[in-house]
Design an enzyme around this catalytic site. Sequence first.
Site, short mmCIF file in Angstrom:
data_model
loop_
_atom_site.label_atom_id
_atom_site.label_comp_id
_atom_site.label_asym_id
_atom_site.label_seq_id
_atom_site.Cartn_x
_atom_site.Cartn_y
_atom_site.Cartn_z
CB THR B 175 -0.87 0.07 1.27
OG1 THR B 175 -0.01 0.23 2.38
CG2 THR B 175 -1.69 -1.20 1.44
CD GLU B 320 -5.23 -2.37 2.49
OE1 GLU B 320 -5.62 -1.87 1.41
OE2 GLU B 320 -4.59 -1.73 3.34
CE LYS B 447 -14.07 9.93 13.99
NZ LYS B 447 -13.44 8.73 14.53
CD1 TRP B 452 -18.20 11.35 13.28
CD2 TRP B 452 -18.15 9.77 11.68
NE1 TRP B 452 -17.79 10.19 13.88
CE2 TRP B 452 -17.75 9.19 12.93
CE3 TRP B 452 -18.18 8.97 10.56
CZ2 TRP B 452 -17.38 7.86 13.05
CZ3 TRP B 452 -17.82 7.64 10.67
CH2 TRP B 452 -17.42 7.09 11.90
#
Lengths: 551, 551
Positions: B175, B320, B447, B452
């Site tokens: 990654t 992934e 947050k 959010w």
Amino acid sequence: MSDLTLRPFFWRPTNLFPETRLVARTHDGIHEYTYDAFGRRVRSLVAALTDRGLGPGDRIATFGWNHHRHFEAYFGVPLSGAQLHTINVMLGDDDIVHIVEDAADDCLLVDPGEPFRTIERLWDDLPIERVVVMAESVPETDIDAVAYEDLLADHEPMRELPPLEEDLPAGMCYTSGTTGRPKGVEYTQKMIYAHAMMVMTPAGLDLSERDVVMPVVPMFHVNSWEFPYAATMAGATQVYPGPSPDAADLLELIEREGVTMTAGVPTVWINLLEHVDEHGGDLSSLERIVVGGSAAPADIMRRYDEEFDVTMEHAWGMTETMSIGSVSRPKARMDDWDRERTAAKRKKQGLLSPGLEMRVVDDDGEAVAWDGQSAGELLVRGPTVVSEYYNRPDATAADFVSRPVGETAGSSEGFSPSEKWLKTGDIVTVDEDGYLEVVDRAKDVIKSGGEWISSIALENALMAHEAVVEAAVVGVPHEKWQERPLACVVTAGGSTIDEPELRDHLADELDQPDWWLPDEIRIVESIPKTATGKFDKKTLRGRLDVVADDE
Amino acid sequence: MSDLTLRPFFWRPTNLFPETRLVARTHDGIHEYTYDAFGRRVRSLVAALTDRGLGPGDRIATFGWNHHRHFEAYFGVPLSGAQLHTINVMLGDDDIVHIVEDAADDCLLVDPGEPFRTIERLWDDLPIERVVVMAESVPETDIDAVAYEDLLADHEPMRELPPLEEDLPAGMCYTSGTTGRPKGVEYTQKMIYAHAMMVMTPAGLDLSERDVVMPVVPMFHVNSWEFPYAATMAGATQVYPGPSPDAADLLELIEREGVTMTAGVPTVWINLLEHVDEHGGDLSSLERIVVGGSAAPADIMRRYDEEFDVTMEHAWGMTETMSIGSVSRPKARMDDWDRERTAAKRKKQGLLSPGLEMRVVDDDGEAVAWDGQSAGELLVRGPTVVSEYYNRPDATAADFVSRPVGETAGSSEGFSPSEKWLKTGDIVTVDEDGYLEVVDRAKDVIKSGGEWISSIALENALMAHEAVVEAAVVGVPHEKWQERPLACVVTAGGSTIDEPELRDHLADELDQPDWWLPDEIRIVESIPKTATGKFDKKTLRGRLDVVADDE
């Protein structure tokens, strides 16, 4: 990574296409609901099975037609960890008893009506302990059975489905072999995952949520060619045509639901066409018909195409390959070919499906040329091909080879199942474009002077004559040529056609050398048939009383 | 059944589509050949690797762009039983050295030109023993390297490929995480099989032999989104655009080869459009552009659609998840929606792909509503999702959960890898139709008071103003609300826009409650960026020197 199981096949439509419709014709009318409702019912079924202690290691049989309850069992049974064993309701009593005993099924889901009466009749010979009738209620009977709807009503949908492993047996099906006892094969969760994904691909059956799919091929025939799994993962609308659907039933469902794609054996589509010819009907929604089992007559394919803009797609497959193993469509580079030339491709069984490998070999195990003429037995392998028969080491030894015969001199010991090839028993040619065509069954091909003569090709050529109703060709022993073809022909009532005339017709019609022509063409009263309506060539050979050295 | 390996991916095109073309732009011109020639060269590569003792257990790295030799390595390496480790040629020196050391690659296939010079520069720090230059000859160098073409010329095509097992590691990718060291993931033969078949399906990227596919996404990015495997199994014509292709290179290949489908990050398609605007160009063959990495601007999507009849398809995925994990297309039942409404669906990341399951959970692990508004972290699982990072138990523990947080009180012990969920780090909403939309990265979402706020939504709204060149929004600590948004804006040269004006614009543009509006909008000279050109919010936060209790 997670195991390859049916879990995501259940997750995707119930979450992403909850409002998409599922329709079933049942013994008491049309049933309509959605993937959302389906999901809740399947979860109740899993709860009911789990509650009864059924799960991994248990085999649950079904004996019924294509409807929503059977479809729910396709998911509920393997999602509980148990194995779904679909039994052919058209089999003879002996075979049913044999299959249930062989598989040691201890729970059976059965349709009301004829299938239930069959089970009732055979009850004393069946080792089954629990019976669920796929209906609202149980018919009057001495059997201690429960109604499917009562079972579901008694169980809240299970919130968290049990964990599954990919090597769990999830499906089971018996071949309806014309010789000997039916042989059982088992499909794991992983095999169904792999095959259903392949079926979804454009090179497979090209299934998407845009399709309205009606699988006419029975759910007791090789997972209904995988439609119940592949179409569900795709999120397609599905229409199940119910018990013994006739042409009128199918037409009604096509018109009512706007079916875009359907699948089944040629007879179904011949009957549908006759029905539409006689009574009219609207096939405008229909785009594709997948045809397997045997080849559709060229004229039927042409009529669907020209008159109804419906493409018939020939497919090939076996119980041992989980159904679909090849599909025939012209390649992109054939787009500018004329109709006749592409029709010649379409009438073949086509290109091997993604995931499979094949070899075509002669009697000595040598690969035959891909010239569209040289015939050999088709060997296949892949993750969607079984590597053994259940409880039948004899049949496994006969039908699987660890290397194609002749390729490696050594024994078959020491190779992993990965290396095993299935001997399909199909005699095929492969043309320059890679299209395979089944020309005969291995047991029916006529081996003459080291060359192979296709009994099917001769039969088709004979049947192309308007005076011929049926034709069966078998090989008879011959001293010099080992075998020679002999044809038996049933002629139309009132026809006065004789052997010389038939021989002339055959020579004209058949695009093959002279030595393909039968040594004898007999006009007979009838040709013996098997229970499923195929020519029974074994019985026919016994009847013929032929002389081996008649030259 | 056979194992799920890459073997049938090699068998199908080389046998059924031998004449289909493969085209590559290379450092020294366009290379054209066919699957047939490809097959022979791959067999020679397998022979060469086997001859050098490379096979199961060995890891072979590549360091290069999209061309036919790299494509051959995609098959030759895993077909030999070895593992293909694709390294990003755009990484910084430290990361390259770290990755090669971490993976312990002992053989490297490298492009001539810039990539080779990079390896040469880092040579003393690399544990590599064998170097193959993917070219006709080796550039002048002190490294003991062999030319790829010499390697192939020295080896006859291997007739019988070695047996493979499905659990063999076949691929590896790191990654390009913006925080910390890149993390490695491994793909088995089975995972590539499963993912490539999924990519082929209509619900995936819908690949068939009719497509002329040009994967612009680099082969060092998550298997080039699986195109080299999926398009090959399909038998598609493939066009590889070579080293650092610019818009002119891509246009030339599209025109020359009649490309029907291509794939890459939005920047590529913005550049292509600008190029066509300035210099003209023929995009008539093009039907679809798959877009991933980040969202394409709505205006770009509209222009491709309206001016060129090209559909941009948003996809979501991660290293992934082996790339593609969702694709956005309107459902059949949206066919009668107007353009604006379907465009709103198309700009999302879409419907989860077949084989995956997801959950979207809030900070407490509770599932959020599928209402298109409630945001939560996306968790996914399936046979194409890795279950660990290579050599990184710390990262594995952080990014995988055995149950969604909060669902089951117990510990995560005792669950099989099948039960593991990947915490994607993507904050998403899911609408009533099941379409997911990435609204932020978990580390960037603000947050505020238990709710959010999407930093990306604020940035997009700010950048919609013509005077704004760049905008980055970060959360800064706040006593009462935990965090509050602060925006940094780079304005166009000569612009006199001020904060109140920007605030008014934002209030108009943003379809969200007032408390989403940043407490402060700062006009700054520049915004720090990472090596791959993304906003470096970590550095930005450090620079801001914000006071936590500024209310």
